[in-house]
Each structure stands twice: as C-alpha cells, then as structure tokens.
Scaffold this active site. Sequence first.
Site, PDB file in Angstrom:
ATOM      1  N   PRO A   1      30.735  23.334  -9.940  1.00  0.00           N
ATOM      2  CA  PRO A   1      30.074  23.954 -11.094  1.00  0.00           C
ATOM      3  C   PRO A   1      28.603  23.579 -11.275  1.00  0.00           C
ATOM      4  O   PRO A   1      28.222  22.926 -12.258  1.00  0.00           O
ATOM      5  CB  PRO A   1      30.927  23.477 -12.267  1.00  0.00           C
ATOM      6  CG  PRO A   1      31.414  22.129 -11.829  1.00  0.00           C
ATOM      7  CD  PRO A   1      31.658  22.257 -10.347  1.00  0.00           C
ATOM      8  N   CYS A   2      27.767  24.038 -10.362  1.00  0.00           N
ATOM      9  CA  CYS A   2      26.334  23.768 -10.489  1.00  0.00           C
ATOM     10  C   CYS A   2      25.738  24.458 -11.713  1.00  0.00           C
ATOM     11  O   CYS A   2      24.656  24.081 -12.178  1.00  0.00           O
ATOM     12  CB  CYS A   2      25.598  24.183  -9.219  1.00  0.00           C
ATOM     13  SG  CYS A   2      25.834  25.903  -8.722  1.00  0.00           S
ATOM     14  N   HIS A   3      26.448  25.452 -12.258  1.00  0.00           N
ATOM     15  CA  HIS A   3      25.955  26.131 -13.460  1.00  0.00           C
ATOM     16  C   HIS A   3      25.999  25.229 -14.692  1.00  0.00           C
ATOM     17  O   HIS A   3      25.391  25.550 -15.713  1.00  0.00           O
ATOM     18  CB  HIS A   3      26.770  27.407 -13.723  1.00  0.00           C
ATOM     19  CG  HIS A   3      28.230  27.163 -13.967  1.00  0.00           C
ATOM     20  ND1 HIS A   3      29.142  26.982 -12.948  1.00  0.00           N
ATOM     21  CD2 HIS A   3      28.944  27.049 -15.125  1.00  0.00           C
ATOM     22  CE1 HIS A   3      30.343  26.787 -13.457  1.00  0.00           C
ATOM     23  NE2 HIS A   3      30.249  26.820 -14.779  1.00  0.00           N
TER      24      HIS A   3
END
Length: 208
Positions: A162-164
């Site tokens: 989950p780089c977001h």
Amino acid sequence: MQNAMSPAESAAVQAAVSDLIAAETLPISLAAQWLETPLGPMLAVAGERGLHILEFLDRAILSKELTQLRRAFGGVAFGPNPVLTALAGQLAEYFDGARTDFDLPLAPVGGAFHHSVWTALRGIPIGVTCSYKDLSLRLGNLKAIRAVAQANGANPISILIPCHRVIGADGTLVGYGGKLWRKRWLLAHEQRHAPAETGAQLGLPGFG
C-alpha cells in the site's frame, strides 16, 4: 470520475499492452490477467513465486516493469494461474469493503533496499497513513528519505503493497504512480472500512 481515462483511451492502452504481451518470444513462465475494478482495469502478472505485478493500465512505467520481469523470470502470456484467481476474489472483496488485508504470496522484482521499503509498507494497516520520514525512521535511517520515496514510487504491486498510504509530512497527498485521484479514492475508501481503532488515526482533511 474526474481525471479518469475515457473508455476509448482506456481501450487503446489496454489493447497496446495486450499486443505487447501477445508478441512474447521468450518461453512462457508467467501468467497475466486483466482485472476490472472501480478505478479502471488493472494488469496482474504472477508465476510460481507469487504475484509480481498489479498495476493500473495507465501506469507510466508498466512497460518497463514487464521488461524487468521478463528478464528475471521469462515470458508472459495471458492465461490461468491460481494466484491470479485468488487475487481476483480478494480484490473484489476489498473494493466491496469486505476485506481489509490480503493473503497472497507476493514476489515483486527489486533490490534488497526496495524490498525492505515494500515490507515496511505492508506493515501500514488499512486506515493509517505515514510520511516518508516516518517510513525512513521505521527502517532506521532518517537520511534515506529520498531513497525511500524512490522505492515507494517503484512499487510494482499496487494496493496490496500500500504505497498509497504514504502522504506528505504536512498531511497533503503527494505523488502516486496510479494517479492522485485514485490515491484519494483509495484512502477515503479505506477510511470508511477500516476497523474503528485504526480508522481514527487517519487525519487527512477533506476525506469522509
């Protein structure tokens, strides 16, 4: 959705990527599949080691990622794969708000430092965000903020890694390879469906 590709643009890009895979000349060892999502089509690629790629079709470096993957593991072709089958089900549950984490083997292509960053990203629970500074501190090297940001941007497995969930130190949204409108949508979606004890930690203005 504002800033989303038009149906014609989406179809053209999807056809171009499909043609690229269809022209494969290497021995086939990886399976690919298109997955429809509320945020547009995503390309998933998996092999014996697990999921290698999950990207939105308008991701600027998708072709580069496919090239790197082919060099590491061999040819790609559209076809069935148990990891992709499981991914389709779990991703649908995520978008329906019925799933807050994923249980799939992941095998992104990258160096040791990139993998350390991606592992740290997977430790950020749904409904929680952190800054690049926070991530650098978690890795034990505050001076690595720029390198952490680069590794974050090179993540080839959207949503599951989950780089977001990484935002600016002041709480603003910062660059996201899947486009900022998707990042805003994902964070708002996760805020709505996160467990109460974690969702309360998300402090982004304008969400809800």
